[in-house]
Design a protein around this motif. Structure first.
Motif, mmCIF file in Angstrom:
data_model
loop_
_atom_site.group_PDB
_atom_site.id
_atom_site.type_symbol
_atom_site.label_atom_id
_atom_site.label_comp_id
_atom_site.label_asym_id
_atom_site.label_seq_id
_atom_site.Cartn_x
_atom_site.Cartn_y
_atom_site.Cartn_z
ATOM 1 N N SER A 137 -2.208 51.213 38.131
ATOM 2 C CA SER A 137 -3.665 51.154 38.996
ATOM 3 C C SER A 137 -3.819 49.957 39.724
ATOM 4 N N ASP A 138 -2.823 48.888 39.390
ATOM 5 C CA ASP A 138 -3.096 47.435 40.411
ATOM 6 C C ASP A 138 -1.816 47.297 40.890
ATOM 7 N N PRO A 139 -1.971 46.402 41.793
ATOM 8 C CA PRO A 139 -0.692 45.930 42.900
ATOM 9 C C PRO A 139 0.530 45.447 42.035
ATOM 10 N N GLU B 72 -0.457 36.381 44.168
ATOM 11 C CA GLU B 72 -0.707 35.165 44.924
ATOM 12 C C GLU B 72 -2.206 35.174 45.415
ATOM 13 N N LYS B 73 -2.773 36.330 45.615
ATOM 14 C CA LYS B 73 -4.299 36.388 45.937
ATOM 15 C C LYS B 73 -4.629 37.853 45.547
ATOM 16 N N ASP C 276 -10.779 44.191 47.582
ATOM 17 C CA ASP C 276 -9.977 45.347 48.295
ATOM 18 C C ASP C 276 -8.840 44.683 49.036
ATOM 19 N N LYS C 277 -8.309 43.579 48.775
ATOM 20 C CA LYS C 277 -6.746 43.162 49.147
ATOM 21 C C LYS C 277 -6.342 42.302 48.236
ATOM 22 N N TYR D 36 3.938 41.441 49.437
ATOM 23 C CA TYR D 36 3.475 42.864 49.754
ATOM 24 C C TYR D 36 1.809 42.389 49.855
ATOM 25 N N ASP D 37 1.560 42.890 50.913
ATOM 26 C CA ASP D 37 -0.025 42.959 51.425
ATOM 27 C C ASP D 37 -0.523 44.338 50.908
ATOM 28 N N PHE D 38 -1.608 44.481 50.015
ATOM 29 C CA PHE D 38 -1.994 45.490 49.671
ATOM 30 C C PHE D 38 -3.629 45.652 49.959
#
Length: 171
Positions: free
Chosen positions: A27-29, A107-108, A112-113, A136-138
């Motif tokens: 459920s999370d990146p 990293e960040k 919503d991202k 990876y940008d989520f």
């Protein structure tokens, strides 16, 4: 507090046949990438992570709607018989996947991202250190996290899946 009804329901689910057992989706990146790299590192670590882009269903599961649409447009623009704009395994940043171990770092992270870095080592030691980091940008879509871009470097040259797909439409 566990009620009798909760206990009975849990017992029934636990004893259900494997056909009805559903593995939870991370459920999370960080959990998503940990699951992807765990699978990529199995065995000799040469299976890679191309399973996240191998077909439309896989892309729909892992990638953002915008990235899936861009990829479909780029694939449709590719002349018959030509290799598509992404001709390597973006998870392992290589033509020949090799994952021995990995470390996932958030990293960040925002509501919503998110930007997550994965540093991996292979069984071979033929890569530059910078080439062993994939970012990876989520984005969050409908209460799920999806990959919106994958970025890294190869022999010191920066690459981005989104940029490759966009550039392929210009030719």
């Amino acid at each position: 507090m566990i009620t009798r009804r909760t206990f009975v329901a849990a017992s029934l689910l636990a004893s259900a046949s494997p056909a009805f057992a559903v593995m939870p989706v991370p459920s999370d990146p960080v959990a998503i990438l940990t699951a992807i790299y765990t699978r990529a590192a199995k065995g000799k670590g040469d299976g890679g992570g191309a399973f996240i882009i191998e077909n439309k269903a896989a892309k729909d599961k892992y990638l953002s709607k915008a990235l899936v649409a861009l990829w479909a447009k780029a694939d449709a623009h590719t002349p018959k018989g030509d290799v598509g704009p992404v001709d390597f395994d973006p998870v392992t940043n290589s033509q020949e996947p090799d994952v021995k171990s990995f470390k996932v770092d958030a990293e960040k992270t925002e509501a919503d991202k998110a930007m997550i870095a994965v540093t991996f080592t292979g069984h071979r030691n033929d890569r530059k250190p910078a080439d062993q980091i994939v970012r990876y940008d989520f984005v969050r879509e409908a209460n799920s996290w999806r990959i919106d871009d994958i970025r890294g470097s190869s022999d010191g040259e920066a690459w981005s899946i989104r940029k490759m797909l966009t550039d392929s439409l210009k030719s």
